[in-house]
Design a protein around this motif. Structure first.
Motif, PDB file in Angstrom:
ATOM      1  N   LEU A  66       0.817  -1.214   0.000  1.00 26.42           N
ATOM      2  CA  LEU A  66       0.000   0.000   0.000  1.00 26.42           C
ATOM      3  C   LEU A  66       0.849   1.262   0.000  1.00 26.42           C
ATOM      4  O   LEU A  66       0.382   2.328  -0.399  1.00 26.42           O
ATOM      5  CB  LEU A  66      -0.929   0.010   1.226  1.00 26.42           C
ATOM      6  N   GLN A  67       2.104   1.147   0.467  1.00 27.66           N
ATOM      7  CA  GLN A  67       2.979   2.309   0.542  1.00 27.66           C
ATOM      8  C   GLN A  67       4.141   2.136  -0.433  1.00 27.66           C
ATOM      9  O   GLN A  67       4.766   1.077  -0.478  1.00 27.66           O
ATOM     10  CB  GLN A  67       3.517   2.493   1.967  1.00 27.66           C
ATOM     11  N   PRO A  68       4.459   3.160  -1.214  1.00 31.18           N
ATOM     12  CA  PRO A  68       5.508   3.003  -2.231  1.00 31.18           C
ATOM     13  C   PRO A  68       6.885   2.703  -1.657  1.00 31.18           C
ATOM     14  O   PRO A  68       7.686   2.024  -2.295  1.00 31.18           O
ATOM     15  CB  PRO A  68       5.495   4.351  -2.965  1.00 31.18           C
ATOM     16  N   ASP A  69       7.173   3.191  -0.435  1.00 33.23           N
ATOM     17  CA  ASP A  69       8.517   2.975   0.103  1.00 33.23           C
ATOM     18  C   ASP A  69       8.714   1.578   0.669  1.00 33.23           C
ATOM     19  O   ASP A  69       9.840   1.214   1.027  1.00 33.23           O
ATOM     20  CB  ASP A  69       8.849   4.025   1.166  1.00 33.23           C
ATOM     21  N   LEU A  73       8.961  -4.072  -6.525  1.00 31.88           N
ATOM     22  CA  LEU A  73       9.253  -3.337  -7.750  1.00 31.88           C
ATOM     23  C   LEU A  73       8.013  -3.115  -8.610  1.00 31.88           C
ATOM     24  O   LEU A  73       7.724  -1.987  -9.023  1.00 31.88           O
ATOM     25  CB  LEU A  73      10.320  -4.091  -8.547  1.00 31.88           C
ATOM     26  N   GLU A  74       7.268  -4.177  -8.900  1.00 36.22           N
ATOM     27  CA  GLU A  74       6.109  -4.047  -9.780  1.00 36.22           C
ATOM     28  C   GLU A  74       5.098  -3.057  -9.217  1.00 36.22           C
ATOM     29  O   GLU A  74       4.553  -2.219  -9.939  1.00 36.22           O
ATOM     30  CB  GLU A  74       5.452  -5.411  -9.990  1.00 36.22           C
ATOM     31  N   LEU A  75       4.850  -3.144  -7.902  1.00 40.30           N
ATOM     32  CA  LEU A  75       3.883  -2.240  -7.286  1.00 40.30           C
ATOM     33  C   LEU A  75       4.441  -0.827  -7.183  1.00 40.30           C
ATOM     34  O   LEU A  75       3.690   0.152  -7.285  1.00 40.30           O
ATOM     35  CB  LEU A  75       3.485  -2.759  -5.909  1.00 40.30           C
ATOM     36  N   LEU A  76       5.763  -0.684  -6.978  1.00 38.56           N
ATOM     37  CA  LEU A  76       6.369   0.647  -6.955  1.00 38.56           C
ATOM     38  C   LEU A  76       6.140   1.349  -8.287  1.00 38.56           C
ATOM     39  O   LEU A  76       5.771   2.534  -8.327  1.00 38.56           O
ATOM     40  CB  LEU A  76       7.871   0.538  -6.662  1.00 38.56           C
ATOM     41  N   GLU A  77       6.345   0.636  -9.381  1.00 38.66           N
ATOM     42  CA  GLU A  77       6.138   1.241 -10.697  1.00 38.66           C
ATOM     43  C   GLU A  77       4.667   1.585 -10.923  1.00 38.66           C
ATOM     44  O   GLU A  77       4.352   2.583 -11.572  1.00 38.66           O
ATOM     45  CB  GLU A  77       6.656   0.298 -11.779  1.00 38.66           C
ATOM     46  N   ARG A  78       3.752   0.782 -10.370  1.00 39.37           N
ATOM     47  CA  ARG A  78       2.325   1.101 -10.496  1.00 39.37           C
ATOM     48  C   ARG A  78       1.980   2.335  -9.673  1.00 39.37           C
ATOM     49  O   ARG A  78       1.209   3.195 -10.119  1.00 39.37           O
ATOM     50  CB  ARG A  78       1.486  -0.094 -10.055  1.00 39.37           C
ATOM     51  N   HIS A  79       2.538   2.433  -8.450  1.00 43.47           N
ATOM     52  CA  HIS A  79       2.324   3.634  -7.637  1.00 43.47           C
ATOM     53  C   HIS A  79       2.795   4.872  -8.405  1.00 43.47           C
ATOM     54  O   HIS A  79       2.105   5.897  -8.442  1.00 43.47           O
ATOM     55  CB  HIS A  79       3.104   3.534  -6.322  1.00 43.47           C
ATOM     56  N   ALA A  80       3.992   4.773  -8.990  1.00 43.04           N
ATOM     57  CA  ALA A  80       4.551   5.920  -9.711  1.00 43.04           C
ATOM     58  C   ALA A  80       3.726   6.243 -10.949  1.00 43.04           C
ATOM     59  O   ALA A  80       3.463   7.411 -11.253  1.00 43.04           O
ATOM     60  CB  ALA A  80       6.000   5.634 -10.091  1.00 43.04           C
ATOM     61  N   GLY A  81       3.290   5.204 -11.662  1.00 43.45           N
ATOM     62  CA  GLY A  81       2.518   5.427 -12.878  1.00 43.45           C
ATOM     63  C   GLY A  81       1.198   6.133 -12.628  1.00 43.45           C
ATOM     64  O   GLY A  81       0.699   6.860 -13.497  1.00 43.45           O
ATOM     65  N   ASP A 182      22.655   4.698 -17.077  1.00 45.30           N
ATOM     66  CA  ASP A 182      21.898   3.481 -16.795  1.00 45.30           C
ATOM     67  C   ASP A 182      20.435   3.828 -16.537  1.00 45.30           C
ATOM     68  O   ASP A 182      20.099   4.971 -16.195  1.00 45.30           O
ATOM     69  CB  ASP A 182      22.469   2.767 -15.570  1.00 45.30           C
ATOM     70  N   ALA A 183      19.572   2.840 -16.686  1.00 43.31           N
ATOM     71  CA  ALA A 183      18.161   3.047 -16.366  1.00 43.31           C
ATOM     72  C   ALA A 183      18.033   3.487 -14.916  1.00 43.31           C
ATOM     73  O   ALA A 183      18.822   3.101 -14.051  1.00 43.31           O
ATOM     74  CB  ALA A 183      17.370   1.761 -16.606  1.00 43.31           C
ATOM     75  N   GLU A 184      17.049   4.307 -14.659  1.00 41.81           N
ATOM     76  CA  GLU A 184      16.833   4.837 -13.318  1.00 41.81           C
ATOM     77  C   GLU A 184      16.681   3.692 -12.318  1.00 41.81           C
ATOM     78  O   GLU A 184      15.978   2.713 -12.571  1.00 41.81           O
ATOM     79  CB  GLU A 184      15.571   5.690 -13.324  1.00 41.81           C
ATOM     80  N   THR A 185      17.354   3.806 -11.186  1.00 47.84           N
ATOM     81  CA  THR A 185      17.290   2.757 -10.172  1.00 47.84           C
ATOM     82  C   THR A 185      15.969   2.832  -9.405  1.00 47.84           C
ATOM     83  O   THR A 185      15.243   3.829  -9.471  1.00 47.84           O
ATOM     84  CB  THR A 185      18.448   2.896  -9.178  1.00 47.84           C
ATOM     85  N   ASP A 186      15.681   1.770  -8.651  1.00 42.58           N
ATOM     86  CA  ASP A 186      14.474   1.768  -7.817  1.00 42.58           C
ATOM     87  C   ASP A 186      14.515   2.920  -6.818  1.00 42.58           C
ATOM     88  O   ASP A 186      13.503   3.581  -6.570  1.00 42.58           O
ATOM     89  CB  ASP A 186      14.348   0.442  -7.069  1.00 42.58           C
ATOM     90  N   ALA A 187      15.703   3.162  -6.229  1.00 45.78           N
ATOM     91  CA  ALA A 187      15.829   4.235  -5.236  1.00 45.78           C
ATOM     92  C   ALA A 187      15.570   5.598  -5.869  1.00 45.78           C
ATOM     93  O   ALA A 187      14.927   6.465  -5.264  1.00 45.78           O
ATOM     94  CB  ALA A 187      17.215   4.199  -4.600  1.00 45.78           C
ATOM     95  N   LEU A 194       8.239  10.113  -4.149  1.00 49.26           N
ATOM     96  CA  LEU A 194       8.019  10.754  -2.854  1.00 49.26           C
ATOM     97  C   LEU A 194       8.055  12.273  -2.984  1.00 49.26           C
ATOM     98  O   LEU A 194       7.290  12.983  -2.320  1.00 49.26           O
ATOM     99  CB  LEU A 194       9.066  10.271  -1.847  1.00 49.26           C
ATOM    100  N   PHE A 195       8.951  12.784  -3.844  1.00 56.20           N
ATOM    101  CA  PHE A 195       8.985  14.234  -4.075  1.00 56.20           C
ATOM    102  C   PHE A 195       7.656  14.702  -4.663  1.00 56.20           C
ATOM    103  O   PHE A 195       7.117  15.743  -4.268  1.00 56.20           O
ATOM    104  CB  PHE A 195      10.132  14.583  -5.024  1.00 56.20           C
ATOM    105  N   ARG A 196       7.112  13.925  -5.605  1.00 53.67           N
ATOM    106  CA  ARG A 196       5.829  14.283  -6.226  1.00 53.67           C
ATOM    107  C   ARG A 196       4.699  14.259  -5.206  1.00 53.67           C
ATOM    108  O   ARG A 196       3.823  15.135  -5.203  1.00 53.67           O
ATOM    109  CB  ARG A 196       5.557  13.309  -7.375  1.00 53.67           C
ATOM    110  N   LYS A 197       4.695  13.278  -4.305  1.00 50.30           N
ATOM    111  CA  LYS A 197       3.638  13.196  -3.297  1.00 50.30           C
ATOM    112  C   LYS A 197       3.745  14.337  -2.286  1.00 50.30           C
ATOM    113  O   LYS A 197       2.732  14.863  -1.815  1.00 50.30           O
ATOM    114  CB  LYS A 197       3.703  11.842  -2.581  1.00 50.30           C
ATOM    115  N   ARG A 198       4.977  14.704  -1.948  1.00 50.07           N
ATOM    116  CA  ARG A 198       5.164  15.787  -0.977  1.00 50.07           C
ATOM    117  C   ARG A 198       4.984  17.160  -1.606  1.00 50.07           C
ATOM    118  O   ARG A 198       4.773  18.149  -0.897  1.00 50.07           O
ATOM    119  CB  ARG A 198       6.565  15.677  -0.366  1.00 50.07           C
TER     120      ARG A 198
END
Length: 371
Positions: A66-69, A73-81, A182-187, A194-198
């Motif tokens: 439920l929380q992006p942090d 990985l798959e859910l992190l990308e869905r949160h971001a999308g 390189d492709a953007e890392t998970d971090a 998190l910057f976008r949410k804040r």
């Protein structure tokens, strides 16, 4: 207080004691008797404890998603999308290569080169070029995405297939082959999310300009300033990924950032996004401010020197910002953190250094003294 998930053994013990109390109260078991582990009821309770433990684990996993942090990985990308943030892809390195040969000899477009410093990467020339004055400069593109295609200045290279009149050996030109990221890392993706949410979009506030700048390939940090140089302007300063030749960006990077700020298409909605009408965006290059060091290591070896230099560069990238004050205590901390360092003495810089608004700290010359 946090929810405490019990182990299978704890749950089995609790269920067994509860069942024993109920059976005793109903007269089905003698006082003080226990359910045998190999009895039918004991086996059923053990199976139930395992199944409930699986459900507990699944619920805990679902809670993490439920929380992006804490999500995978798959859910992190869905949160971001969901808020139109997508992982920045890897990019191809490019740059110039110097070749030598017979006057007038032609190097065809598509000529391939290789370098031992970039194993497995093939570099391809963009255009046909002729030797003039004994040399020629080729602009080449790496065939493999990412930082693996970057080469420093004067890196040795060679032709994959001989070309008549052209020497097989070549070198990367003065600026090297750069811009491979390189492709953007998970971090990094999580940091942007998190910057976008804040800092939700607010119609052109400074945080919007920071977010837009960070969307550009290779940009790893950005700062936005309202009313600079006057009302109606927003000025952005930014840094380039060190793996792509940064942290100091070039004019090409400035133009890419400015074009993105002035207007780009949203990847999801297809709608235009960027600076609001009536505002002017400015992208300003920061200048490198080299900080020189005088350091003595108790175990002064080439490997330890390289480790110290890497830690100093990482510390400046972490602490650096326009108009920042570089704290000497943080520099000493970085040296102490280097692998292989036990004791050291740093006499330069001796005090904190205050930088200007267009200056960014980088490692300058290091003088190594006996400890």
């Amino acid at each position: 207080m946090p929810w405490q998930t019990r182990t299978i053994e704890q749950r089995l013990t609790s269920m067994s004691r509860s069942a024993e109390q109920r059976l005793t109260a109903q007269g089905h078991m003698a006082e003080g008797a226990q359910i045998a582990a190999n009895s039918v009821l004991g086996v059923i309770l053990k199976e139930l404890a395992g199944q409930i433990s699986d459900l507990d684990g699944h619920l805990a996993w679902r809670g993490d998603q439920l929380q992006p942090d804490t999500s995978e990985l798959e859910l992190l990308e869905r949160h971001a999308g969901r808020v139109n943030i997508f992982r920045k892809p890897a990019t191809l390195a490019y740059g110039d290569v110097t070749v030598t040969g017979v006057e007038g000899a032609v190097i065809p477009a598509g000529t391939r080169l290789q370098a031992s410093a970039a194993p497995g990467v093939v570099f391809t020339s963009r255009a046909e070029t002729a030797i003039a004055g004994g040399t020629a400069t080729l602009t080449v593109d790496a065939g493999t995405e990412g930082a693996i295609g970057n080469l420093p200045a004067a890196a040795p290279m060679s032709l994959v297939v001989p070309v008549a009149g052209i020497d097989p050996a070549a070198v990367a030109a003065a600026e090297g082959i750069t811009r491979g990221v390189d492709a953007e890392t998970d971090a990094q993706l999580l940091s942007l999310l998190l910057f976008r949410k804040r800092n939700p979009p607010r119609g052109g506030k400074p945080a919007d300009y920071v977010r837009w700048t960070l969307e550009v390939a290779g940009i790893v940090a950005a700062w936005a300033y309202e009313t600079e140089p006057s009302r109606g302007y927003v000025t952005v300063r930014f840094l380039l990924d060190p793996a792509a030749g940064g942290p100091i960006p070039t004019e090409a990077d400035r133009l890419a950032v400015l074009a993105h700020l002035n207007g780009h298409e949203d990847e999801v909605t297809g709608q235009p996004e960027g600076r609001p009408a009536g505002m002017e965006a400015r992208a300003v290059l920061v200048d490198a401010y080299p900080i020189d060091y005088t350091i003595a290591l108790d175990d002064d070896t080439p490997a330890n020197r390289a480790a110290v230099e890497a830690e100093l560069a990482a510390q400046l990238l972490l602490d650096g910002a326009p108009a920042v004050t570089v704290r000497v205590s943080r520099q000493r901390e970085a040296v102490s953190r280097a692998a292989g360092e036990t004791y050291h003495r740093m006499t330069v810089p001796a005090a904190d250094i205050a930088l200007g608004v267009n200056q960014y700290p980088v490692v300058g010359a290091i003088t190594w003294e006996p400890y």
